[in-house]
Design an enzyme around this catalytic site. Sequence first.
Site, PDB file in Angstrom:
ATOM      1  N   ASP A 193      -7.647  -4.918   0.664  1.00  0.00           N
ATOM      2  CA  ASP A 193      -8.689  -4.142  -0.012  1.00  0.00           C
ATOM      3  C   ASP A 193      -9.826  -4.019   0.975  1.00  0.00           C
ATOM      4  O   ASP A 193     -10.226  -4.999   1.617  1.00  0.00           O
ATOM      5  CB  ASP A 193      -9.165  -4.787  -1.313  1.00  0.00           C
ATOM      6  N   SER A 194     -10.300  -2.811   1.131  1.00  0.00           N
ATOM      7  CA  SER A 194     -11.290  -2.562   2.160  1.00  0.00           C
ATOM      8  C   SER A 194     -12.224  -1.460   1.720  1.00  0.00           C
ATOM      9  O   SER A 194     -11.920  -0.691   0.804  1.00  0.00           O
ATOM     10  CB  SER A 194     -10.606  -2.198   3.483  1.00  0.00           C
ATOM     11  N   ARG A 238      -9.876  -3.661   9.799  1.00  0.00           N
ATOM     12  CA  ARG A 238      -8.482  -3.983   9.483  1.00  0.00           C
ATOM     13  C   ARG A 238      -7.824  -4.711  10.648  1.00  0.00           C
ATOM     14  O   ARG A 238      -7.069  -5.671  10.454  1.00  0.00           O
ATOM     15  CB  ARG A 238      -7.737  -2.698   9.111  1.00  0.00           C
ATOM     16  N   LYS A 282      -9.429   2.169  18.106  1.00  0.00           N
ATOM     17  CA  LYS A 282      -9.956   1.861  16.778  1.00  0.00           C
ATOM     18  C   LYS A 282      -9.420   0.520  16.284  1.00  0.00           C
ATOM     19  O   LYS A 282     -10.185  -0.331  15.804  1.00  0.00           O
ATOM     20  CB  LYS A 282      -9.597   2.973  15.791  1.00  0.00           C
ATOM     21  N   PHE A 312      -8.726   8.263   8.914  1.00  0.00           N
ATOM     22  CA  PHE A 312      -8.585   8.688   7.520  1.00  0.00           C
ATOM     23  C   PHE A 312      -9.773   8.131   6.748  1.00  0.00           C
ATOM     24  O   PHE A 312     -10.584   7.358   7.280  1.00  0.00           O
ATOM     25  CB  PHE A 312      -7.254   8.204   6.924  1.00  0.00           C
ATOM     26  N   THR A 366       0.849  -1.194   0.000  1.00  0.00           N
ATOM     27  CA  THR A 366       0.000   0.000   0.000  1.00  0.00           C
ATOM     28  C   THR A 366       0.881   1.239   0.000  1.00  0.00           C
ATOM     29  O   THR A 366       1.967   1.240   0.595  1.00  0.00           O
ATOM     30  CB  THR A 366      -0.954   0.036   1.207  1.00  0.00           C
ATOM     31  N   GLY A 390      -2.227   6.497   5.640  1.00  0.00           N
ATOM     32  CA  GLY A 390      -3.099   6.076   6.724  1.00  0.00           C
ATOM     33  C   GLY A 390      -3.031   4.579   6.961  1.00  0.00           C
ATOM     34  O   GLY A 390      -2.905   4.112   8.096  1.00  0.00           O
TER      35      GLY A 390
END
Length: 204
Positions: free
Chosen positions: A75-76, A191, A185, A162, A9, A13
């Site tokens: 991938d999200s 994630r 979080k 983000f 990636t 973020g």
Amino acid sequence: WVTPLLVATRSRGKQAELRQLLAPLGRPIRFPDEMGLAESPVEATLEIFDDFTENARSKARWFAAASGLDALADDSGLEGDALGGAPGVWSKRFAGRDGPDHDVTAANNAELLRRLGGVAEVLRTARYRCVLVLAGADGRETVAEGVTVGRILEAPRGQGGFGYDPLFWSDDLGMSFAEAAPEAKSAVSHRGRAVAALIRALSD
């Protein structure tokens, strides 16, 4: 000497979150820029599928081949029930904008609020979904998924996170992801849960 894991990636973020989340693997975590992998035009063509798993697999395989290392890709996206699951796999490109991350994020968030204009709070249920694919340099692959549920707010709240985080109310935390401390979080995020599932799969 432990071979680095390339995390495919270029999102700052995601890099910050994944570096922390993947620490329990005990492997050096590297990102494309740190490995001298200049951004290639090919990367823009990797996420062409209507499926999180296929998009992550495409990225992981490409970066594994380009680097000769094990490569992990994510991938999200955010799935809004009132929008039939949109933006979903198109979360990053929802508003059709290119350019700096800040501008793209602002356009995507504005488009999400526009499409949900007038939709009652009770109907704004949503989930964040993340699929991780680890493509081994030896050709083996491991897939893991994580989901977290909540709703889409009518206005942004908080300064952290983000992407859509200021608009995502977390049922687990009782606040938006952008209001939460990073550690809080990560403990309940899509994630964070996907990485936990990946680590379990690898330990098995």
